[in-house]
Design a protein around this motif. Structure first.
Motif, PDB file in Angstrom:
ATOM      1  N   THR A   1       0.811  -1.222   0.000  1.00 40.01           N
ATOM      2  CA  THR A   1       0.000   0.000   0.000  1.00 40.01           C
ATOM      3  C   THR A   1       0.841   1.268   0.000  1.00 40.01           C
ATOM      4  OG1 THR A   1      -0.177  -0.010   2.425  1.00 40.01           O
ATOM      5  CG2 THR A   1      -1.920  -1.133   1.193  1.00 40.01           C
ATOM      6  N   ARG A   2       2.119   1.162   0.412  1.00 42.39           N
ATOM      7  CA  ARG A   2       2.978   2.352   0.486  1.00 42.39           C
ATOM      8  C   ARG A   2       4.249   2.246  -0.349  1.00 42.39           C
ATOM      9  NH1 ARG A   2       2.169   6.496   3.916  1.00 42.39           N
ATOM     10  NH2 ARG A   2       0.368   6.383   5.289  1.00 42.39           N
ATOM     11  N   GLY A   3       4.488   1.092  -0.958  1.00 43.88           N
ATOM     12  CA  GLY A   3       5.560   0.992  -1.925  1.00 43.88           C
ATOM     13  C   GLY A   3       6.950   0.818  -1.354  1.00 43.88           C
ATOM     14  N   ARG A   4       7.943   0.992  -2.222  1.00 45.20           N
ATOM     15  CA  ARG A   4       9.341   0.765  -1.857  1.00 45.20           C
ATOM     16  C   ARG A   4       9.857   1.876  -0.956  1.00 45.20           C
ATOM     17  NH1 ARG A   4      11.528  -3.744  -4.566  1.00 45.20           N
ATOM     18  NH2 ARG A   4      12.964  -3.553  -2.803  1.00 45.20           N
ATOM     19  N   GLU A   5      10.927   1.532  -0.258  1.00 51.23           N
ATOM     20  CA  GLU A   5      11.473   2.424   0.755  1.00 51.23           C
ATOM     21  C   GLU A   5      12.340   3.520   0.138  1.00 51.23           C
ATOM     22  OE1 GLU A   5      12.453   0.441   4.580  1.00 51.23           O
ATOM     23  OE2 GLU A   5      14.460   0.999   3.967  1.00 51.23           O
ATOM     24  N   ARG A   6      12.059   4.772   0.522  1.00 50.37           N
ATOM     25  CA  ARG A   6      12.914   5.883   0.105  1.00 50.37           C
ATOM     26  C   ARG A   6      12.975   6.903   1.222  1.00 50.37           C
ATOM     27  NH1 ARG A   6       7.490   4.936  -1.483  1.00 50.37           N
ATOM     28  NH2 ARG A   6       6.442   6.875  -1.907  1.00 50.37           N
ATOM     29  N   SER A   7      14.078   7.628   1.274  1.00 53.84           N
ATOM     30  CA  SER A   7      14.348   8.562   2.365  1.00 53.84           C
ATOM     31  C   SER A   7      14.272  10.002   1.881  1.00 53.84           C
ATOM     32  CB  SER A   7      15.727   8.288   2.972  1.00 53.84           C
ATOM     33  OG  SER A   7      15.794   6.992   3.525  1.00 53.84           O
ATOM     34  N   ARG A   8      13.999  10.867   2.827  1.00 53.26           N
ATOM     35  CA  ARG A   8      13.828  12.287   2.536  1.00 53.26           C
ATOM     36  C   ARG A   8      15.158  13.026   2.741  1.00 53.26           C
ATOM     37  NH1 ARG A   8       9.851  15.900   6.323  1.00 53.26           N
ATOM     38  NH2 ARG A   8      10.517  17.955   5.573  1.00 53.26           N
ATOM     39  N   ASP A   9      15.391  14.050   1.948  1.00 54.19           N
ATOM     40  CA  ASP A   9      16.586  14.881   2.046  1.00 54.19           C
ATOM     41  C   ASP A   9      16.754  15.398   3.487  1.00 54.19           C
ATOM     42  OD1 ASP A   9      18.475  16.899   1.966  1.00 54.19           O
ATOM     43  OD2 ASP A   9      17.726  17.796   0.127  1.00 54.19           O
ATOM     44  N   PRO A  10      17.903  15.130   4.134  1.00 59.84           N
ATOM     45  CA  PRO A  10      18.073  15.552   5.531  1.00 59.84           C
ATOM     46  C   PRO A  10      17.967  17.061   5.719  1.00 59.84           C
ATOM     47  CG  PRO A  10      20.153  14.750   4.602  1.00 59.84           C
ATOM     48  CD  PRO A  10      19.079  14.384   3.636  1.00 59.84           C
ATOM     49  N   GLN A  11      18.374  17.829   4.693  1.00 63.35           N
ATOM     50  CA  GLN A  11      18.291  19.284   4.829  1.00 63.35           C
ATOM     51  C   GLN A  11      16.846  19.738   4.981  1.00 63.35           C
ATOM     52  OE1 GLN A  11      20.880  21.307   5.312  1.00 63.35           O
ATOM     53  NE2 GLN A  11      19.357  22.910   5.696  1.00 63.35           N
ATOM     54  N   SER A  12      15.933  19.123   4.235  1.00 64.32           N
ATOM     55  CA  SER A  12      14.511  19.493   4.351  1.00 64.32           C
ATOM     56  C   SER A  12      13.954  19.091   5.712  1.00 64.32           C
ATOM     57  CB  SER A  12      13.693  18.848   3.228  1.00 64.32           C
ATOM     58  OG  SER A  12      13.514  17.459   3.435  1.00 64.32           O
ATOM     59  N   ILE A  13      14.479  18.006   6.280  1.00 63.51           N
ATOM     60  CA  ILE A  13      14.046  17.571   7.610  1.00 63.51           C
ATOM     61  C   ILE A  13      14.493  18.587   8.660  1.00 63.51           C
ATOM     62  CG2 ILE A  13      14.328  15.786   9.390  1.00 63.51           C
ATOM     63  CD1 ILE A  13      14.670  13.764   7.039  1.00 63.51           C
ATOM     64  N   ILE A  14      15.753  19.001   8.594  1.00 63.76           N
ATOM     65  CA  ILE A  14      16.275  19.986   9.552  1.00 63.76           C
ATOM     66  C   ILE A  14      15.528  21.309   9.421  1.00 63.76           C
ATOM     67  CG2 ILE A  14      18.304  21.308  10.270  1.00 63.76           C
ATOM     68  CD1 ILE A  14      18.321  18.282  11.000  1.00 63.76           C
ATOM     69  N   GLU A  15      15.223  21.710   8.196  1.00 70.30           N
ATOM     70  CA  GLU A  15      14.459  22.947   7.993  1.00 70.30           C
ATOM     71  C   GLU A  15      13.084  22.848   8.648  1.00 70.30           C
ATOM     72  OE1 GLU A  15      14.439  23.532   3.785  1.00 70.30           O
ATOM     73  OE2 GLU A  15      16.558  24.131   3.705  1.00 70.30           O
ATOM     74  N   GLU A  16      12.453  21.689   8.542  1.00 74.32           N
ATOM     75  CA  GLU A  16      11.140  21.510   9.167  1.00 74.32           C
ATOM     76  C   GLU A  16      11.251  21.540  10.690  1.00 74.32           C
ATOM     77  OE1 GLU A  16       7.364  18.376   9.239  1.00 74.32           O
ATOM     78  OE2 GLU A  16       8.772  18.316   7.569  1.00 74.32           O
ATOM     79  N   VAL A  17      12.295  20.905  11.222  1.00 73.14           N
ATOM     80  CA  VAL A  17      12.520  20.915  12.678  1.00 73.14           C
ATOM     81  C   VAL A  17      12.730  22.355  13.163  1.00 73.14           C
ATOM     82  CG1 VAL A  17      14.116  20.228  14.517  1.00 73.14           C
ATOM     83  CG2 VAL A  17      13.428  18.561  12.775  1.00 73.14           C
ATOM     84  N   ASN A  18      13.560  23.105  12.458  1.00 75.01           N
ATOM     85  CA  ASN A  18      13.818  24.497  12.844  1.00 75.01           C
ATOM     86  C   ASN A  18      12.551  25.344  12.770  1.00 75.01           C
ATOM     87  OD1 ASN A  18      16.542  23.992  13.288  1.00 75.01           O
ATOM     88  ND2 ASN A  18      17.169  24.622  11.233  1.00 75.01           N
TER      89      ASN A  18
END
Length: 481
Positions: free
Chosen positions: A190-207
């Motif tokens: 239902t959710r497909g193959r595994e892929r990861s998100r750009d760490p910079q976009s993650i840090i920007e969201e955290v900030n």
């Protein structure tokens, strides 16, 4: 993602980021795992650009969306009943459109539109950016569907609209999909193959969350330990990456450290972990940073090596024990929670006793425990007979729950006469004169409100407890406040 949440509580929610000038109303409800709740915030953000603000009132909605779960039959039946309620309202509000999102949309595809004719819109987990086009189809009076799975989509460029939030804690999605192919689980389909998100976009969201006053995040993925960023692409294709990509890749331990350093006073949690992918460097990173909460959700599903093999869990009982031993050695104060399934196909009484003895060894702080539910499309559903009688499943589940409660109470009582840091999240359900929050190890604590407020980090002296809740008195602000 194996832990599930029954449903949203619309009436208790704050809704942030309403956009001025938006005239249409979106009512969105989420069922299942935390990833669905996170996805709903992405959907709300996409639709905000299409003129929708979220509402908590079903009757006034122009568009009603339900974000669905397929992990257990009970979850699907709950959604079907909810769709019937939506359609009862739709009869008095003909302009209302109803859509199904998420895992049920992916699994059942055209069934909702063609056979049951109960919805106008069906959208899978990787197709939310297509919502504007699909809504245009619906507005023209046509049914619309997109359940195509993607190998690239991570929604890293979408800033989620925070719905169903207390303004203090938030989900941050870091991976999508799953490659593990556990035989009982529908998620890879239902959710497909595994892929990861750009760490910079993650840090920007955290900030960004910190700047908006949030004090705690949970990094989310079907399997967070598999996080691996090497410039984009599927996890399985990392073997073909260049030497430079491999040298500069960011794994989960590195991402956890980046988040901890980015906001040293932001509490950081993560879920869900998979034992076969959980590495020693993650435990060492948790120990190194005070703001990484000392709790690990570590699903095992069964304590029997034979059943683990039947489930395609790519670890043994002994390997799980070694992982738990390392956690307790490096982070003695760390709590561990679990998912367990009673009555998987061919499970014998000996297998069940292996599960109970595993629980005795680990002594979990809390857990999520279910009887086996056959899911169409999974390998177990296709190849294995659901041969454990329902009465036996229920009896085994009862024994698992009883043992879990025993150790949960023991673990809770270990906090007595100690001072713990608590992040205030909301008023206590039992008394509006008390605050409720969680400790670093994810235990709920309640204490008198006094002059403290939601979002404060408070030191609380624990004077009493129930089997799962700490009771105490605030003795001042935490140094992290």
């Amino acid at each position: 993602m194996e832990k599930t949440i029954d449903e949203t509580k619309q009436g208790e929610s704050l809704i942030l980021d309403k956009k001025e000038g938006n005239k249409r109303k979106l009512f969105i409800e989420s069922y299942g795992c935390a990833m669905n709740f996170s996805d709903s915030e992405i959907v709300a953000s996409i639709l905000s650009e299409q003129g929708f603000n979220t509402t908590q009132t079903l009757e006034e909605a122009d568009l009603v969306l339900v974000n669905t779960c397929s992990i257990r039959d009970k979850a699907e039946q709950t959604v079907r009943k909810r769709l019937q309620q939506y359609n009862a309202v739709k009869r008095t509000n003909p302009k209302m459109k109803v859509g199904v999102l998420g895992c049920m949309a992916e699994r059942l595809k055209t069934k909702f539109l063609e056979e049951e004719k109960i919805v106008d819109l069906v959208v899978g987990p990787d197709a939310y950016k297509d919502l504007p086009n699909l809504l245009a189809e619906v507005d023209e009076g046509r049914d619309a569907i997109n359940v195509i799975l993607s190998k690239e989509e991570t929604y890293g460029d979408i800033s989620p609209v925070r719905i169903n939030t207390n303004g203090v804690t938030a989900f941050v999605s870091i991976t999508r999909g799953c490659d593990n192919m556990c035989t009982f689980c529908v998620v890879p389909f239902t959710r497909g193959r595994e892929r990861s998100r750009d760490p910079q976009s993650i840090i920007e969201e955290v900030n960004d969350l910190w700047s908006k006053g949030f004090k705690e995040i949970t990094l989310l993925g079907q399997n967070v330990d598999s996080y691996l960023w090497y410039g984009g692409g599927l996890k399985k294709d990392f073997v073909n990456a260049s030497d430079l990509q491999k040298a500069t890749a960011v794994n989960f331990a590195k991402l956890l450290e980046l988040c901890a350093k980015a906001q040293p006073k932001m509490r950081i949690r993560f879920s869900t972990s998979n034992p076969q992918d959980f590495t020693l460097d993650v435990i060492e990173t948790m120990a190194k940073y005070d703001n990484i909460c000392k709790h690990i959700h570590l699903p095992v599903q069964s304590g029997s090596d034979r059943i683990l093999k039947e489930m395609n869990r790519l670890h043994t009982r002994q390997e799980y024990f070694e992982l738990v031993d390392n956690i307790k050695r490096i982070i003695p104060e760390c709590s561990i929670s679990v998912d367990l399934i009673a009555g998987f196909p061919t499970e014998t009484e000996e297998d069940h006793q292996d599960t109970l003895s595993l629980m005795e060894y680990v002594q979990y702080n809390f857990g999520y425990m279910f009887t086996y539910s056959e899911r169409p499309g999974t390998l177990a559903g296709r190849k294995m007979e659901d041969d454990v009688p329902e009465a036996v499943k229920k009896r085994r589940l009862s024994e698992i729950i009883s043992l879990e409660r025993k150790y949960s109470e023991i673990k809770t009582r270990q906090h007595l006469n100690k001072t713990v840091e608590v992040l205030i999240e909301k008023a206590s359900k039992k008394s509006d004169k008390q605050w409720s929050g969680r400790t670093s190890d994810n235990t709920v604590a309640v204490f008198p409100k006094e002059h403290y407020k939601i979002g404060d980090l408070v030191n609380v002296l624990i004077t009493d407890c129930t089997s799962a809740t700490l009771i105490g008195e605030a003795v001042g602000y935490s140094k992290n406040n």
